[in-house]
Design an enzyme around this catalytic site. Structure first.
Site, PDB file in Angstrom:
ATOM      1  N   ASP A 161       0.836  -1.208   0.000  1.00 18.57           N
ATOM      2  CA  ASP A 161       0.000   0.000   0.000  1.00 18.57           C
ATOM      3  C   ASP A 161       0.869   1.257   0.000  1.00 18.57           C
ATOM      4  O   ASP A 161       1.830   1.357   0.771  1.00 18.57           O
ATOM      5  CB  ASP A 161      -0.907   0.040   1.228  1.00 18.57           C
ATOM      6  CG  ASP A 161      -1.886  -1.118   1.268  1.00 18.57           C
ATOM      7  OD1 ASP A 161      -2.209  -1.653   0.191  1.00 18.57           O
ATOM      8  OD2 ASP A 161      -2.326  -1.491   2.376  1.00 18.57           O
ATOM      9  N   ASP A 190      -0.586  -3.459  -4.273  1.00 20.53           N
ATOM     10  CA  ASP A 190      -1.910  -3.596  -3.664  1.00 20.53           C
ATOM     11  C   ASP A 190      -2.643  -2.263  -3.790  1.00 20.53           C
ATOM     12  O   ASP A 190      -2.760  -1.718  -4.878  1.00 20.53           O
ATOM     13  CB  ASP A 190      -1.786  -4.060  -2.213  1.00 20.53           C
ATOM     14  CG  ASP A 190      -3.103  -4.623  -1.680  1.00 20.53           C
ATOM     15  OD1 ASP A 190      -4.046  -4.796  -2.463  1.00 20.53           O
ATOM     16  OD2 ASP A 190      -3.183  -4.882  -0.469  1.00 20.53           O
ATOM     17  N   ASP A 194      -5.474   2.843   1.688  1.00 16.92           N
ATOM     18  CA  ASP A 194      -6.292   1.854   2.388  1.00 16.92           C
ATOM     19  C   ASP A 194      -6.549   2.245   3.838  1.00 16.92           C
ATOM     20  O   ASP A 194      -5.658   2.786   4.516  1.00 16.92           O
ATOM     21  CB  ASP A 194      -5.595   0.491   2.364  1.00 16.92           C
ATOM     22  CG  ASP A 194      -5.788  -0.246   1.050  1.00 16.92           C
ATOM     23  OD1 ASP A 194      -6.282   0.381   0.086  1.00 16.92           O
ATOM     24  OD2 ASP A 194      -5.445  -1.444   0.987  1.00 16.92           O
ATOM     25  N   ARG A 243     -11.976  -0.145  -7.009  1.00 11.79           N
ATOM     26  CA  ARG A 243     -11.794   0.397  -5.656  1.00 11.79           C
ATOM     27  C   ARG A 243     -11.460   1.883  -5.663  1.00 11.79           C
ATOM     28  O   ARG A 243     -10.368   2.292  -5.291  1.00 11.79           O
ATOM     29  CB  ARG A 243     -10.720  -0.382  -4.885  1.00 11.79           C
ATOM     30  CG  ARG A 243     -11.042  -1.839  -4.699  1.00 11.79           C
ATOM     31  CD  ARG A 243     -10.038  -2.528  -3.777  1.00 11.79           C
ATOM     32  NE  ARG A 243     -10.334  -3.944  -3.619  1.00 11.79           N
ATOM     33  CZ  ARG A 243      -9.661  -4.780  -2.817  1.00 11.79           C
ATOM     34  NH1 ARG A 243      -8.643  -4.309  -2.115  1.00 11.79           N
ATOM     35  NH2 ARG A 243     -10.004  -6.036  -2.724  1.00 11.79           N
TER      36      ARG A 243
END
Length: 528
Positions: A161, A190, A194, A243
């Site tokens: 991340d 990834d 997040d 996302r």
């Protein structure tokens, strides 16, 4: 792609400038202009001020960032860390102390409070090294680029991340950042942004998220639904598979974002989540809003959005796109005042303001751009000591030093225009002078050369702003009417330049002499 809808009539005026785009719903009223303080949900729960009021130090390595945290009197002592240059695995180590809890493979903001990390001048870069916020509160991160953070392959950092938050995190403001990868999960990356395990009161503003399989998530599973009160505004999401974000439970507010090339799906509201989606511009994308890859549905409240070449898939038991109508399925009210630009101007505003190295420019809520009061902290920075003696680095020029006077009011006519020139140095591009970013630039192949802005139809120009790249200067120049060849202005240096109001289809900056290789970051043009 133009759709027929009754709602289209309510937004004809706002959409005229974007041709075949479709407006859904009505824009909300403006509330208050953006400022140099946290906005959105980060302004709630006591607000987010980071290290304001504390010491300011300069760091040029990841180890120095950790040392600055560890040398504070306590874990909640305010501090602002100005970061310069490139931070990577080679200059980052774990540091121990009573006021910190750091790690060697990432920038670790763990069990701390009241911290600001800000890129100096045109911004700092965290290369393959993620920023991790855990069990912390009142954190500000601004004017930095975080790129190519991997969870598989080498080197590894932060679970892949770029920026992540977890385990009782409160009040985080991430602003004017560039978060990017070079592929998806199969390439080792990834998420870019997040949040999980009880993260609340977060704002991501004026940032760029691009070239990744996953933009970011809020909640790691269908049972991790305690993450809430998140605002996303004036961000650019580009070339992402999905996302943007994935929202499990909780409430999130997305306004004035520009979404381009969402390849599989966009905002994924699921597991009882509520997404408030206002005045965004969705372009060249697929399934930009809905509940995807689950039967645990979420909801949305939509208003004033523009759909420009957006396609929609058929609904299934675990795949429920909100389009093509994007009708609201819930009602969401936020507790803070906020300003919305009309969606039609969002691409232009975001191009000029989002990302690191843009001088922390913001929207005024009326489709124009203004500068924040200060681009970096004004307190004199103290360089964090290193274990081995080093020569004190020269501080990177601040945005106020490298950028000329503030741009005139109104629209920068260069955005969306064409460019050409006489020559370009290796690694530079003509288009860099009208991308709204001071971190990119054009240089001629020598000490002199031409760079031009050109339009398909004549426009009136009476003012120009030439912004040199950091560490560069412009010598003698001419501004030339590319249509007639007439010289409109001659002078030296950069900055705001007034010329006789002229209708033209091409304006050329001709650099006639320079002490070194000139670097032009922005060639802005205005009607007045």
């Amino acid at each position: 792609m133009k759709r027929s809808t009754a709602l289209q009539l309510s937004a004809v005026a706002g959409v005229a400038a974007v041709g075949a785009a479709v407006a859904l719903g009505l824009p909300q009223e403006n509330a208050s202009a953006a400022t140099n303080v946290a906005t959105g949900y980060a302004s709630e729960n006591g607000g987010t001020s980071g290290g304001a009021g504390g010491a300011t130090v300069r760091a040029t390595t990841g180890t120095q960032i950790h040392e600055a945290l560890c040398k504070r009197a306590a874990a909640d002592t305010p501090i602002t860390i100005e970061v310069e240059g490139t931070i990577n695995h080679g200059n980052t180590t774990k540091v121990s102390g009573a006021s910190c809890n750091t790690a060697a493979d990432r920038i670790e903001l763990k069990e701390i409070k009241n911290v600001t990390i800000v890129g100096a001048g045109s911004g700092a870069t965290f290369d393959q090294l993620g920023i991790h916020i855990r069990d912390s509160s009142n954190i500000v991160v601004r004017n930095v680029t975080v790129k190519n953070v991997k969870k598989s392959g080498s080197p590894l950092s932060n679970g892949g991340d770029a920026i992540s938050m977890e385990s009782t995190v409160r009040n985080v403001w991430v602003d004017h950042t560039t978060l990017e990868a070079s592929g998806g999960e199969s390439e080792g990356f990834d998420g870019l942004f997040d949040m999980k395990d009880d993260t609340q009161f977060v704002t991501l503003s004026y940032s760029i998220l691009r070239n990744s399989g996953r933009g970011g998530l809020i909640g790691s599973s269908e049972t991790d639904t305690g993450n809430s009160f998140i605002t996303f505004h004036h961000n650019k999401y580009e070339n992402l598979d999905s996302r943007t974000p994935l929202l499990r439970g909780g409430v999130a507010h997305m306004f004035n974002n520009h979404y381009v090339k969402l390849n599989e799906s966009g905002i994924n509201s699921r597991a009882g989540a509520k997404a408030k989606v206002d005045n965004n511009y969705f372009q060249d994308s697929k399934d930009v809003l809905g509940t995807f890859y689950t039967s645990a549905a979420g909801t949305w409240h939509t208003s004033g959005n523009v759909l420009d070449n957006v396609t929609w898939s058929a609904a299934g038991s675990e795949y429920k796109p909100a389009g093509p109508s994007m009708t609201s399925t819930t009602s969401v009210t936020v507790p803070y005042a906020f300003t919305v630009d009309t969606a039609a101007c969002v691409p232009t505003v975001v191009a000029r303001t989002a990302g690191a190295g843009t001088g922390l420019k913001v929207s005024d809520g009326k489709c124009a751009v203004t500068s924040t009061p200060t681009a970096n902290p004004t307190t004199s920075a103290t360089k964090t000591p290193t274990a081995a003696p080093t020569t004190s680095p020269t501080a990177a020029p601040t945005a106020s030093a490298t950028a000329a006077p503030a741009a005139p009011a109104g629209t920068n006519l260069s955005l969306g225009a064409g460019t050409d020139g006489s020559s370009k140095a290796s690694g530079t591009s003509y288009g860099n002078v009208r991308d709204g970013r001071t971190g990119t630039f054009w240089s001629p192949s020598g000490a002199t050369g031409d760079i031009s802005i050109k339009w398909g139809t004549a426009v009136k120009v009476s003012r120009v702003v030439i912004v040199p790249a950091a560490g560069s200067s412009i010598g003698a120049y001419q501004l030339v009417n590319g249509t007639t060849g007439a010289v409109l202005k001659s002078g030296t240096g950069a900055g705001a330049i007034s010329i006789p109001a002229t209708s033209l289809t091409k304006l050329t900056l001709r650099i006639t002499s320079s002490s070194g290789t000139p670097k032009v970051a922005e060639f802005e043009t205005y009607a007045s």
